[in-house]
Design a protein around this motif. Structure first.
Motif, PDB file in Angstrom:
ATOM      1  N   LEU A  44       0.971  -1.876  -0.144  1.00 34.42           N
ATOM      2  CA  LEU A  44      -0.199  -0.035  -0.045  1.00 34.42           C
ATOM      3  C   LEU A  44       1.204   1.068  -0.197  1.00 34.42           C
ATOM      4  O   LEU A  44       0.464   2.186  -0.643  1.00 34.42           O
ATOM      5  CB  LEU A  44      -0.547  -0.001   0.979  1.00 34.42           C
ATOM      6  N   ARG A  45       1.967   1.089   0.770  1.00 37.77           N
ATOM      7  CA  ARG A  45       2.855   2.291   0.634  1.00 37.77           C
ATOM      8  C   ARG A  45       3.700   2.892  -0.653  1.00 37.77           C
ATOM      9  O   ARG A  45       3.617   3.875  -1.219  1.00 37.77           O
ATOM     10  CB  ARG A  45       4.112   1.837   1.999  1.00 37.77           C
ATOM     11  N   ARG A  46       4.000   1.166  -1.483  1.00 35.20           N
ATOM     12  CA  ARG A  46       4.405   1.891  -2.696  1.00 35.20           C
ATOM     13  C   ARG A  46       3.217   2.143  -3.694  1.00 35.20           C
ATOM     14  O   ARG A  46       3.461   3.051  -4.312  1.00 35.20           O
ATOM     15  CB  ARG A  46       5.208   0.390  -3.121  1.00 35.20           C
ATOM     16  N   GLN A  47       2.113   1.834  -3.712  1.00 39.30           N
ATOM     17  CA  GLN A  47       1.114   2.716  -4.453  1.00 39.30           C
ATOM     18  C   GLN A  47       0.459   3.801  -3.902  1.00 39.30           C
ATOM     19  O   GLN A  47       0.802   4.845  -5.354  1.00 39.30           O
ATOM     20  CB  GLN A  47      -0.338   1.641  -3.905  1.00 39.30           C
ATOM     21  N   VAL A  48       0.692   3.735  -2.810  1.00 36.06           N
ATOM     22  CA  VAL A  48       0.457   6.127  -2.694  1.00 36.06           C
ATOM     23  C   VAL A  48       1.910   6.177  -2.863  1.00 36.06           C
ATOM     24  O   VAL A  48       1.846   7.201  -3.578  1.00 36.06           O
ATOM     25  CB  VAL A  48       0.297   5.979  -1.250  1.00 36.06           C
ATOM     26  N   GLN A  49       2.814   5.762  -2.536  1.00 41.01           N
ATOM     27  CA  GLN A  49       4.209   6.659  -2.870  1.00 41.01           C
ATOM     28  C   GLN A  49       3.993   6.928  -4.894  1.00 41.01           C
ATOM     29  O   GLN A  49       4.497   8.300  -5.845  1.00 41.01           O
ATOM     30  CB  GLN A  49       5.477   6.105  -2.991  1.00 41.01           C
ATOM     31  N   ALA A  50       3.889   5.904  -5.449  1.00 42.44           N
ATOM     32  CA  ALA A  50       3.495   6.171  -7.244  1.00 42.44           C
ATOM     33  C   ALA A  50       2.176   7.007  -7.763  1.00 42.44           C
ATOM     34  O   ALA A  50       2.716   7.477  -8.482  1.00 42.44           O
ATOM     35  CB  ALA A  50       3.434   4.965  -7.352  1.00 42.44           C
ATOM     36  N   ASN A  51       1.539   7.199  -6.262  1.00 41.55           N
ATOM     37  CA  ASN A  51       0.496   7.864  -7.164  1.00 41.55           C
ATOM     38  C   ASN A  51       0.028   8.922  -6.625  1.00 41.55           C
ATOM     39  O   ASN A  51      -1.233   9.555  -7.112  1.00 41.55           O
ATOM     40  CB  ASN A  51      -0.990   6.913  -7.220  1.00 41.55           C
ATOM     41  N   ALA A  52       0.066   9.912  -5.288  1.00 43.09           N
ATOM     42  CA  ALA A  52       0.092  11.012  -4.854  1.00 43.09           C
ATOM     43  C   ALA A  52      -0.186  12.046  -5.912  1.00 43.09           C
ATOM     44  O   ALA A  52      -0.787  12.862  -5.261  1.00 43.09           O
ATOM     45  CB  ALA A  52       0.380  10.515  -3.678  1.00 43.09           C
ATOM     46  N   HIS A  53       0.766  12.165  -6.581  1.00 44.13           N
ATOM     47  CA  HIS A  53       1.252  13.307  -7.421  1.00 44.13           C
ATOM     48  C   HIS A  53      -0.828  13.097  -8.083  1.00 44.13           C
ATOM     49  O   HIS A  53      -0.689  14.931  -8.256  1.00 44.13           O
ATOM     50  CB  HIS A  53       1.916  12.927  -8.386  1.00 44.13           C
ATOM     51  N   LYS A  54      -1.731  12.184  -7.847  1.00 44.62           N
ATOM     52  CA  LYS A  54      -2.561  13.049  -8.735  1.00 44.62           C
ATOM     53  C   LYS A  54      -3.992  13.093  -7.952  1.00 44.62           C
ATOM     54  O   LYS A  54      -4.665  13.125  -8.514  1.00 44.62           O
ATOM     55  CB  LYS A  54      -2.879  10.890  -9.475  1.00 44.62           C
ATOM     56  N   ILE A  55      -3.298  13.548  -7.130  1.00 41.26           N
ATOM     57  CA  ILE A  55      -4.736  14.168  -5.515  1.00 41.26           C
ATOM     58  C   ILE A  55      -4.606  15.595  -5.876  1.00 41.26           C
ATOM     59  O   ILE A  55      -3.253  15.989  -6.051  1.00 41.26           O
ATOM     60  CB  ILE A  55      -4.445  13.405  -4.151  1.00 41.26           C
ATOM     61  N   THR A  56      -5.834  16.442  -6.029  1.00 41.38           N
ATOM     62  CA  THR A  56      -5.954  17.173  -6.251  1.00 41.38           C
ATOM     63  C   THR A  56      -6.605  17.976  -4.908  1.00 41.38           C
ATOM     64  O   THR A  56      -6.588  18.966  -4.897  1.00 41.38           O
ATOM     65  CB  THR A  56      -6.673  18.005  -7.487  1.00 41.38           C
ATOM     66  N   CYS A  57      -7.452  16.785  -4.357  1.00 41.38           N
ATOM     67  CA  CYS A  57      -7.829  18.087  -3.087  1.00 41.38           C
ATOM     68  C   CYS A  57      -7.101  18.538  -2.072  1.00 41.38           C
ATOM     69  O   CYS A  57      -6.293  18.111  -1.539  1.00 41.38           O
ATOM     70  CB  CYS A  57      -9.402  15.979  -2.384  1.00 41.38           C
ATOM     71  N   PRO A  58      -7.861  19.164  -1.183  1.00 40.11           N
ATOM     72  CA  PRO A  58      -6.947  19.876  -0.396  1.00 40.11           C
ATOM     73  C   PRO A  58      -6.765  18.488   0.879  1.00 40.11           C
ATOM     74  O   PRO A  58      -8.080  18.384   1.100  1.00 40.11           O
ATOM     75  CB  PRO A  58      -7.932  21.300   0.537  1.00 40.11           C
ATOM     76  N   THR A  59      -5.444  18.343   1.360  1.00 41.73           N
ATOM     77  CA  THR A  59      -4.856  17.955   1.859  1.00 41.73           C
ATOM     78  C   THR A  59      -4.190  18.771   2.933  1.00 41.73           C
ATOM     79  O   THR A  59      -3.712  19.449   2.582  1.00 41.73           O
ATOM     80  CB  THR A  59      -4.244  17.261   1.240  1.00 41.73           C
ATOM     81  N   LEU A  60      -4.843  18.105   4.618  1.00 38.17           N
ATOM     82  CA  LEU A  60      -3.936  17.938   5.857  1.00 38.17           C
ATOM     83  C   LEU A  60      -3.300  17.276   6.132  1.00 38.17           C
ATOM     84  O   LEU A  60      -4.133  15.991   6.291  1.00 38.17           O
ATOM     85  CB  LEU A  60      -4.814  19.010   6.466  1.00 38.17           C
ATOM     86  N   VAL A  61      -1.713  17.004   6.372  1.00 40.38           N
ATOM     87  CA  VAL A  61      -0.941  16.728   7.428  1.00 40.38           C
ATOM     88  C   VAL A  61      -0.087  16.805   8.388  1.00 40.38           C
ATOM     89  O   VAL A  61      -0.165  17.497   8.686  1.00 40.38           O
ATOM     90  CB  VAL A  61       0.601  16.017   6.460  1.00 40.38           C
ATOM     91  N   VAL A  62      -0.858  15.364   9.502  1.00 37.71           N
ATOM     92  CA  VAL A  62      -0.507  15.702  10.593  1.00 37.71           C
ATOM     93  C   VAL A  62       0.552  14.739  11.241  1.00 37.71           C
ATOM     94  O   VAL A  62      -0.068  14.155  11.006  1.00 37.71           O
ATOM     95  CB  VAL A  62      -1.278  16.080  11.871  1.00 37.71           C
ATOM     96  N   HIS A  63       2.014  15.461  12.071  1.00 33.70           N
ATOM     97  CA  HIS A  63       3.175  14.264  11.678  1.00 33.70           C
ATOM     98  C   HIS A  63       3.781  14.405  12.977  1.00 33.70           C
ATOM     99  O   HIS A  63       3.587  15.735  13.119  1.00 33.70           O
ATOM    100  CB  HIS A  63       3.487  14.446  10.824  1.00 33.70           C
ATOM    101  N   ALA A  64       4.198  14.168  14.013  1.00 30.71           N
ATOM    102  CA  ALA A  64       4.749  14.137  14.954  1.00 30.71           C
ATOM    103  C   ALA A  64       6.022  13.749  15.008  1.00 30.71           C
ATOM    104  O   ALA A  64       7.122  13.696  14.067  1.00 30.71           O
ATOM    105  CB  ALA A  64       3.882  13.449  16.340  1.00 30.71           C
ATOM    106  N   ARG A  65       7.097  14.923  15.333  1.00 32.81           N
ATOM    107  CA  ARG A  65       8.490  15.084  14.548  1.00 32.81           C
ATOM    108  C   ARG A  65       9.049  14.261  15.257  1.00 32.81           C
ATOM    109  O   ARG A  65      10.065  13.250  15.313  1.00 32.81           O
ATOM    110  CB  ARG A  65       9.182  16.517  15.597  1.00 32.81           C
ATOM    111  N   GLU A  66       8.676  13.172  16.900  1.00 35.63           N
ATOM    112  CA  GLU A  66       9.365  12.061  17.553  1.00 35.63           C
ATOM    113  C   GLU A  66       8.580  10.979  17.049  1.00 35.63           C
ATOM    114  O   GLU A  66       8.545  10.189  17.839  1.00 35.63           O
ATOM    115  CB  GLU A  66       9.274  12.074  18.893  1.00 35.63           C
ATOM    116  N   ASP A  67       8.157  11.000  16.032  1.00 37.46           N
ATOM    117  CA  ASP A  67       6.800   9.883  15.333  1.00 37.46           C
ATOM    118  C   ASP A  67       7.889   8.468  15.980  1.00 37.46           C
ATOM    119  O   ASP A  67       9.392   8.403  14.882  1.00 37.46           O
ATOM    120  CB  ASP A  67       6.363   9.603  13.982  1.00 37.46           C
TER     121      ASP A  67
END
Length: 263
Positions: A180-203
């Motif tokens: 699934l990760r590889r699929q997202v890496q390959a196709n994420a550039h096709k996503i056009t909707c506004p997106t919020l990414v929330v990520h912890a520095r110490e994850d």
């Protein structure tokens, strides 16, 4: 007539809606009709994940989306951990444009500080017949949680055998997450909707490299970096910041401040 707003919330690997903390209730109070999805192989026992493929998870969320989205004027998609990978894959598959996308702690890369140096060797083990189905990947300290009080609560839940999150997942299932990760890496550039990414520095599971990948790949993206949490950001020290970041992104006022247990 008031416009209806809905949202599909997708939990993480081995998890339940507990992964999302109070987000369902908070969004409902704001006027969003939330919908949970239980992914195949979840809500029963870890052994049920052995035969599940990434396509099964994605087909489930796509089916839910196609049933629910037409019922609303605005429809958002939100995912936590593996659920955020599925949210990304879903929005690419259906070319989501009816609302926004929120990805919480998206593990585009599994490279956090607690992952062992030999983590890459799992790709070799995948090809040993029968072994990925038998090998268990255990949930262990710190359980993705920096807050000591919440971590103790989670540890006690595991000890009691509460059915809020699997205590382990088969390696065969991690292989599907990698697909699934590889699929997202390959196709994420096709996503056009506004997106919020929330990520912890110490994850401890996935470094900020994942957030930076999405920042550099998506066309309309906002990144929020948390400074006092590990992976399970919806229940950790920064959970109020997570909640209010999502509310603001969806166009709602912040939630009333609450005393944070164990903070």
């Amino acid at each position: 007539m008031t416009d209806r707003t809905g949202a599909l919330l997708i939990h993480g690997l081995g998890g339940t809606q507990f992964d999302l903390g109070p987000l369902h209730k908070v969004l409902q109070r704001a006027g969003v009709e939330t919908h949970a999805v239980t992914l195949p192989g979840h809500g029963t026992q870890p052994e049920d994940l052995v035969s599940v493929r990434a396509e099964d998870w994605l087909d489930t969320v796509v089916a839910s989306y196609r049933e629910l989205a037409p019922q609303y004027d605005t429809f958002h998609v939100l995912g936590m951990c593996m659920g955020s990978l599925l949210a990304l894959a879903l929005c690419e598959r259906v070319q989501h444009s009816k609302g926004k996308l929120v990805t919480l702690a998206p593990p585009i890369f599994i490279d956090g500080w607690s992952t062992p140096w030999y983590r890459g060797l799992r790709h070799l083990v995948y090809w040993i017949p029968g072994l990925p189905a038998r090998m268990k990947v255990e949930e262990d300290e710190p359980f993705g949680i920096k807050n000591s009080t919440v971590r103790a609560i989670v540890k006690a839940k595991f000890a009691r055998g509460d059915n809020f999150h699997y205590r382990w997942v088969p390696l065969a299932c991690v292989r599907q997450v990698d697909r699934l990760r590889r699929q997202v890496q390959a196709n994420a550039h096709k996503i056009t909707c506004p997106t919020l990414v929330v990520h912890a520095r110490e994850d401890e599971l996935t470094s900020l490299k994942s957030a930076e990948f999405l920042r550099g790949t998506l066309t309309d993206v906002r990144v929020v970096v948390l400074e006092n949490s590990y992976h399970m950001i919806c229940v950790d020290n920064d959970r109020e910041q997570v909640i209010n970041s999502v509310l603001e992104f969806f166009g709602y006022p912040p939630a009333p401040a609450r005393r944070m247990r164990g903070a």
